[in-house]
Design an enzyme around this catalytic site. Structure first.
Site, PDB file in Angstrom:
ATOM      1  N   ASP A  20       0.830  -1.210   0.000  1.00  0.00           N
ATOM      2  CA  ASP A  20       0.000   0.000   0.000  1.00  0.00           C
ATOM      3  C   ASP A  20       0.866   1.263   0.000  1.00  0.00           C
ATOM      4  OD1 ASP A  20      -2.259   1.525   0.053  1.00  0.00           O
ATOM      5  OD2 ASP A  20      -2.736   1.176   2.163  1.00  0.00           O
ATOM      6  N   ASN A  68     -10.640  -2.465  -6.458  1.00  0.00           N
ATOM      7  CA  ASN A  68      -9.853  -1.484  -7.225  1.00  0.00           C
ATOM      8  C   ASN A  68     -10.486  -1.124  -8.571  1.00  0.00           C
ATOM      9  OD1 ASN A  68      -6.588  -2.697  -6.079  1.00  0.00           O
ATOM     10  ND2 ASN A  68      -7.861  -1.029  -5.285  1.00  0.00           N
TER      11      ASN A  68
HETATM   12  C1  FPP Z   1      -1.820   0.395  -3.249  1.00  0.00           C
HETATM   13  O1  FPP Z   1      -1.363   1.685  -3.416  1.00  0.00           O
HETATM   14  C2  FPP Z   1      -1.337  -0.432  -4.308  1.00  0.00           C
HETATM   15  C3  FPP Z   1      -2.112  -0.964  -5.276  1.00  0.00           C
HETATM   16  C4  FPP Z   1      -3.565  -0.728  -5.398  1.00  0.00           C
HETATM   17  C5  FPP Z   1      -1.530  -1.780  -6.327  1.00  0.00           C
HETATM   18  C6  FPP Z   1      -0.291  -2.542  -5.970  1.00  0.00           C
HETATM   19  C7  FPP Z   1       0.462  -2.685  -7.197  1.00  0.00           C
HETATM   20  C8  FPP Z   1       1.803  -2.663  -7.327  1.00  0.00           C
HETATM   21  C9  FPP Z   1       2.747  -2.676  -6.225  1.00  0.00           C
HETATM   22  C10 FPP Z   1       2.400  -2.616  -8.657  1.00  0.00           C
HETATM   23  C11 FPP Z   1       1.823  -3.561  -9.585  1.00  0.00           C
HETATM   24  C12 FPP Z   1       2.385  -4.897  -9.434  1.00  0.00           C
HETATM   25  C13 FPP Z   1       1.895  -5.901 -10.147  1.00  0.00           C
HETATM   26  C14 FPP Z   1       2.533  -7.245 -10.096  1.00  0.00           C
HETATM   27  C15 FPP Z   1       0.693  -5.691 -10.977  1.00  0.00           C
HETATM   28  P1  FPP Z   1      -2.442   2.821  -3.574  1.00  0.00           P
HETATM   29  O2  FPP Z   1      -2.539   3.156  -5.012  1.00  0.00           O
HETATM   30  O3  FPP Z   1      -3.729   2.422  -2.921  1.00  0.00           O
HETATM   31  O4  FPP Z   1      -1.746   3.983  -2.783  1.00  0.00           O
HETATM   32  P2  FPP Z   1      -2.441   5.117  -1.928  1.00  0.00           P
HETATM   33  O5  FPP Z   1      -3.225   4.433  -0.847  1.00  0.00           O
HETATM   34  O6  FPP Z   1      -1.278   5.883  -1.413  1.00  0.00           O
HETATM   35  O7  FPP Z   1      -3.291   5.896  -2.876  1.00  0.00           O
END
Ligand code: FPP
Length: 245
Positions: A20, A68
């Site tokens: 996250d 998501n």
């Molecule tokens: C959360 O950060 C992360 C995600 C929703 C996606 C996780 C994905 C990756 C680490 C990269 C992709 C990897 C693969 C293998 C597809 P957030 O966007 O919710 O962050 P925030 O809470 O700060 O907005």
């Protein structure tokens, strides 16, 4: 390698990570959120390497949740693109390193090219067993349990499953994690303290470690830190601590 074994104070058999904070990492640098996700893939690569060096055997990462889909189409597409990029670019190396890849989650709603790539990655690595990398993609714990229950009901009607002899272990065989040990340790980055529908059946007794680092900045040293914190805990699984009268 850190201390091995499954004894108290030993290594967790299975570590699961809620990656996250990509968006916040990017916002803090005035970069588009997609750049945060790109850097998140880099952090994932380093984490897989680090996990193997530490001597872990099972790692599950949460890459895209069924919730998501509520994000803007452009961000959803960027995450799909990154999964494609990660799997296609890293498949040969992962294969050569004895990594078995499994993608947890529903295939419903996934574009055909992603489905095909997922099947290819799973098939081409299915004989590997040195390290198990599970990518939870289009995954939600309740959806997984519902899907398992639906399949079980259908097998019961077809006479394939005997409902009376069903127990937690046999139900577990209907989940996407069939055959894998339950996670001992669940790590969430970014300071949020929620489980967010991640492995809600499997993590029933997992130790939870919340780290203040945003995912793109996560490095193997943070994994070691989380494991050290896990090793200091006493797991009781609902029983009493050893030596308690
Ligand atoms: C959360 O950060 C992360 C995600 C929703 C996606 C996780 C994905 C990756 C680490 C990269 C992709 C990897 C693969 C293998 C597809 P957030 O966007 O919710 O962050 P925030 O809470 O700060 O907005």
């Amino acid at each position: 390698m850190m201390d091995g074994g499954e004894d108290p104070g030993g290594l967790p058999r299975h570590v699961a990570i809620i990656m996250d904070g990509n968006g916040r990492w990017a916002n803090a640098r005035n970069l588009p959120r997609s750049v945060g996700h790109e850097r998140g893939v880099e952090a994932l690569r380093k984490t897989v390497e680090g996990a193997r060096e530490i001597g872990l055997t099972h790692l599950t990462v949460f890459s895209f949740s069924t919730e998501n889909w509520r994000r803007p189409v452009s961000e959803v597409n960027a995450l799909f693109g990154l999964l494609k990029m990660y799997v296609s670019q890293d498949l040969n190396k992962l294969k050569a390193d004895g990594v078995r890849i499994r993608v947890l989650g529903t295939r419903t709603g996934l574009p055909d090219d992603i489905r095909a790539l997922v099947e290819q990655a799973q098939n081409e690595t299915c004989d590997n067993d040195r390290f198990h990398l599970c990518i939870a993609f289009n995954y939600g714990g309740r959806e997984e349990i519902m899907r398992a229950a639906r399949q079980l009901a259908s097998d019961a009607i077809a006479g394939i499953a005997d409902i009376d002899s069903f127990n937690e272990d046999t139900f577990g065989e209907y989940l996407d994690t069939a055959g894998l040990p339950d996670p001992d340790l669940v790590i969430r980055t970014s300071g949020e303290m929620r489980i967010s529908n991640f492995l809600i059946w499997q993590a029933a007794y997992a130790e939870l470690v919340f780290l203040d680092v945003l995912w793109p900045a996560f490095r193997p040293k943070h994994l070691r830190e989380a494991i050290t914190s896990y090793q200091a805990r006493q797991r009781r699984f609902g029983g009493l601590a050893a030596g308690t009268l």
